[in-house]
Scaffold this active site. Structure first.
Site, mmCIF file in Angstrom:
data_model
loop_
_atom_site.group_PDB
_atom_site.id
_atom_site.type_symbol
_atom_site.label_atom_id
_atom_site.label_comp_id
_atom_site.label_asym_id
_atom_site.label_seq_id
_atom_site.Cartn_x
_atom_site.Cartn_y
_atom_site.Cartn_z
ATOM 1 N N ASN A 174 0.835 -1.194 0.000
ATOM 2 C CA ASN A 174 0.000 0.000 0.000
ATOM 3 C C ASN A 174 0.867 1.241 0.000
ATOM 4 O OD1 ASN A 174 -0.474 1.941 2.525
ATOM 5 N ND2 ASN A 174 0.162 -0.062 3.339
ATOM 6 N N CYS B 61 8.073 7.942 9.450
ATOM 7 C CA CYS B 61 7.808 9.126 8.626
ATOM 8 C C CYS B 61 9.119 9.846 8.349
ATOM 9 C CB CYS B 61 6.892 10.094 9.365
ATOM 10 S SG CYS B 61 5.366 9.341 9.857
HETATM 11 C C1 LIG Z 1 -3.730 0.153 4.067
HETATM 12 C C2 LIG Z 1 -2.792 0.287 5.237
HETATM 13 C C3 LIG Z 1 -2.663 1.520 5.883
HETATM 14 C C4 LIG Z 1 -1.804 1.658 6.970
HETATM 15 N N1 LIG Z 1 -1.704 2.866 7.605
HETATM 16 C C5 LIG Z 1 -0.908 2.994 8.705
HETATM 17 C C6 LIG Z 1 -0.846 4.222 9.413
HETATM 18 O O1 LIG Z 1 -1.520 5.201 9.067
HETATM 19 N N2 LIG Z 1 -0.010 4.313 10.489
HETATM 20 C C7 LIG Z 1 0.745 3.234 10.915
HETATM 21 O O2 LIG Z 1 1.468 3.360 11.897
HETATM 22 N N3 LIG Z 1 0.672 2.050 10.269
HETATM 23 C C8 LIG Z 1 -0.119 1.905 9.180
HETATM 24 N N4 LIG Z 1 -0.187 0.702 8.522
HETATM 25 C C9 LIG Z 1 0.617 -0.434 8.999
HETATM 26 C C10 LIG Z 1 -0.207 -1.413 9.844
HETATM 27 O O3 LIG Z 1 -0.732 -0.786 10.998
HETATM 28 C C11 LIG Z 1 0.643 -2.632 10.269
HETATM 29 O O4 LIG Z 1 1.752 -2.186 11.017
HETATM 30 C C12 LIG Z 1 1.153 -3.419 9.071
HETATM 31 O O5 LIG Z 1 0.173 -3.472 8.044
HETATM 32 C C13 LIG Z 1 1.570 -4.850 9.438
HETATM 33 O O6 LIG Z 1 0.497 -5.565 9.987
HETATM 34 P P1 LIG Z 1 -0.482 -6.519 9.093
HETATM 35 O O7 LIG Z 1 0.413 -7.411 8.278
HETATM 36 O O8 LIG Z 1 -1.312 -7.272 10.091
HETATM 37 O O9 LIG Z 1 -1.301 -5.621 8.244
HETATM 38 C C14 LIG Z 1 -1.045 0.543 7.421
HETATM 39 C C15 LIG Z 1 -1.184 -0.695 6.761
HETATM 40 C C16 LIG Z 1 -2.035 -0.833 5.686
HETATM 41 C C17 LIG Z 1 -2.169 -2.183 5.011
#
Ligand SMILES: Cc1cc2nc3c(=O)[nH]c(=O)nc-3n(C[C@H](O)[C@H](O)[C@H](O)COP(=O)(O)O)c2cc1C
Length: 293
Positions: free
Chosen positions: A58, A119
């Protein structure tokens, strides 16, 4: 602060207010809302999501309504909820993080802050805050001073020194450390001979990153005294239990929610079932057990 160890991961559950999630979200340990900046942001050019083997890339680019609208429109809804809501914040300077924390201070409906340090730090030429222990400590200590709420700091895997960064943020006053954020990657469109994502690169999440996340949680949990929250590719209760045995006190569930919206609750129920079967009364007794095995 948490009634149980399962939270939603930032950016994958919106503000929790958008829709009927098909289950009682009040049953969760916490909701972490999407990344919030001082000003509203439109995010990156489309396309911003692409499926990959075992995951998604993403490049949303922190599209969000901004902290003022969050305080005005979302916090009043949250203040009627039983489940604690943690606001994930993002900035490009230490001052922006400080101002975000100051604005959130004392707002009813907000129970904690998660600091996204994946960031770009404009004052340091655009390297992510979370790639360098000193920058990570600086932003942590600024937020710590600006709030009386619990401060979670969310680490990026896109560094060669995640343990050093974890120790630096723990030393700077983080109450807990969450990890991992997404792993940088890209996909190409061979017919068009160009990157698929409008932003060229994106963040990889989902089952593909689980082994990486699990190992980082294992290493970080050994190196710090504060609680660690595991995240990255957790899809089943078994995955969550792996993270807990690696040293996580709680978990965050993200990408799996796109294909199974009920996944956070399924995972919570699966953990409870496992504890019952194994005769475990207190989850704490399971935390980090793989380290002494
Ligand atoms: C569409 C999307 C948007 C995300 N936006 C943020 C965000 O705004 N801030 C953040 O700290 N992590 C963000 N993440 C990261 C997730 O919180 C998480 O750390 C990461 O996706 C790994 O976990 P998962 O494999 O269970 O998704 C985002 C992930 C995805 C897929």
């Amino acid at each position: 602060m948490l009634g149980n160890p399962v939270m939603t991961a930032s950016g994958t559950f919106g503000y929790g207010t958008e829709e009927d999630h098909g289950f009682d979200i009040q049953a969760l340990g916490a909701i972490v809302c999407k990344g919030t900046t001082l000003k509203s942001r439109d995010g990156n050019p489309q396309p911003r999501l692409v499926e990959t083997a075992g995951g998604i890339l993403n490049s949303i680019g922190l599209e969000n309504i901004g902290v003022d609208a969050l305080i005005k429109e979302k916090a009043p809804v949250w203040s009627g909820w039983k489940v604690p809501v943690i606001v994930n914040i993002a900035g490009e300077t230490v001052d922006e993080y400080t101002r975000l924390a100051e604005k959130l201070e004392g707002v009813a409906g907000i129970s904690g802050i998660e600091v996204n340090i994946s960031c770009p730090n404009l004052a340091a030429g655009g390297a992510e805050f979370g790639t360098d222990p000193d920058s990570a400590a600086e932003v942590t200590s600024a937020v710590r001073k600006a709030t009386s709420m619990p401060v979670l700091v969310k680490l990026t895997p896109n560094t060669g020194n995640i343990t050093g960064v974890a120790q630096a943020v723990a030393g700077a006053g983080a109450d807990a450390i969450s990890l991992i954020n997404t792993i940088k990657g890209m996909a190409l469109d061979i017919a068009g001979r160009r990157p698929v994502l409008g932003n060229v690169s994106g963040g990889l999440s989902g089952p593909a990153i689980k082994p990486v996340a699990l190992y980082m949680v294992y290493e970080v949990a050994k190196a710090v005294d504060v609680p660690v929250i595991g995240c990255g590719g957790i899809t089943t209760a078994g995955d969550a239990i792996e993270f807990i045995m690696a040293g996580a006190s709680a978990v965050q569930v993200g990408t799996v929610g796109f294909s199974n919206p009920r996944a956070p609750l399924d995972i919570l129920e699966g953990i409870q079932q496992f504890m019952k079967e194994e005769g475990i009364d207190n989850l704490t007794s399971l935390v980090g057990t793989a380290r002494s095995a």
